[in-house]
Design an enzyme around this catalytic site. Structure first.
Site, PDB file in Angstrom:
ATOM      1  CB  SER A 144      -0.885   0.022   1.257  1.00 42.99           C
ATOM      2  OG  SER A 144      -1.499   1.283   1.440  1.00 42.99           O
ATOM      3  CE1 TYR A 156      -4.018  -2.356   4.989  1.00 41.66           C
ATOM      4  CE2 TYR A 156      -3.171  -0.144   4.656  1.00 41.66           C
ATOM      5  CZ  TYR A 156      -3.716  -1.312   4.144  1.00 41.66           C
ATOM      6  OH  TYR A 156      -3.942  -1.420   2.795  1.00 41.66           O
TER       7      TYR A 156
END
Length: 267
Positions: A144, A156
């Site tokens: 990401s 995350y």
């Protein structure tokens, strides 16, 4: 003849979103695909759509956080297709409970690590020996842009940053076997989950506060950073094909420039 003619792809999370779009693109380019998905309905539907379109696909219901389940999925792929050329690790996600470190429940951290970081380790663990025997293969890990920049969601961001380092390590360890490893770092992609979570006015109204404000600010600052699943799928086809033979250990920031904007604005 397609760019992936005769190749076999193993795609995690391929019942929806980026991985589903990538599975379709792989098939359009001549590949056969294993749809590795936990959700039975989504995985079966994705398989059926490819079969109905004349492609070859195998849905394998799999919890990618479990070693034995991943091993069985790889074995099923080899039994059905006889080879495994492309490993596309896309399953993952973040939790609403991914809050600042001093407030985070340990279970949230561990679940995020398992889904986003343990999962590609397990698929690589079981798929790479087959690639080594073939002395060829392309591993594509989906990270990401937040793995490049950091995030208000520490678990995350940590896992996605870890994928980038893991990818570089894979590239170095297996280059002698003709195996390449690269990563794609998407920005905001309009998957089903993202549309429901961030573009539904009712959903946003029900979740006021930090997340809604952050999303609004991002959309205002970076109006060109929204993409479609097919945008990432096209990059994956390139990385899976021989056209990218000079690339390994690389992370492609497919975020509409967002990670570059942040660096420039910080200077």
């Amino acid at each position: 003849m397609g760019r992936l003619q005769g190749k076999v792809g193993f795609l995690t999370g391929a019942g929806a979103g980026i991985a589903k779009a990538t599975a379709r693109k792989f098939v359009e380019e001549g590949a056969k695909v294993a749809i590795v998905e936990l959700n039975r309905d989504a995985g079966s539907k994705a398989e059926r759509e490819i079969l109905d379109a004349g492609g070859e696909a195998l849905f394998i219901e799999t919890d990618v956080t479990q070693n034995d389940a991943v091993r069985r999925a790889v074995d099923a792929t080899m039994e059905r297709f006889g080879r495994l050329d492309i490993l596309f690790n896309c399953a993952g996600g973040s939790l609403q409970e991914d809050v600042p470190v001093h407030e985070m429940d340990l279970d949230v951290w561990q679940r995020t690590i398992a889904l986003n970081l343990l999962h590609p380790f397990l698929t690589c663990r079981h798929a790479i020996p087959h690639m080594m025997k073939a002395r060829a293969g392309s591993i594509i890990n989906v990270t990401s842009h937040l793995g490049l920049t950091g995030s208000i969601k520490p678990a995350y961001a940590a896992t996605k940053g870890g994928i980038i380092s893991f990818t570089k390590t894979l590239a170095a360890q297996y280059v002698e076997y003709g195996i390449r490893a690269n990563a794609i770092a998407p920005g905001s992609i309009r998957t089903e989950r993202q549309i429901k979570r961030y573009e539904n006015p009712v959903a946003l109204a029900e979740k006021p506060g930090r997340e809604a404000r952050a999303r609004t600010a991002i959309q205002q600052l970076y109006p060109f950073s929204k993409g479609e699943p097919e945008d990432i799928a096209s990059i994956a086809v390139f990385l899976a094909s021989d056209e990218s033979r000079m690339l390994t250990g690389t992370t492609i920031a497919a975020d509409g420039g967002r990670s570059s904007y942040l660096k420039v604005l910080a200077e």
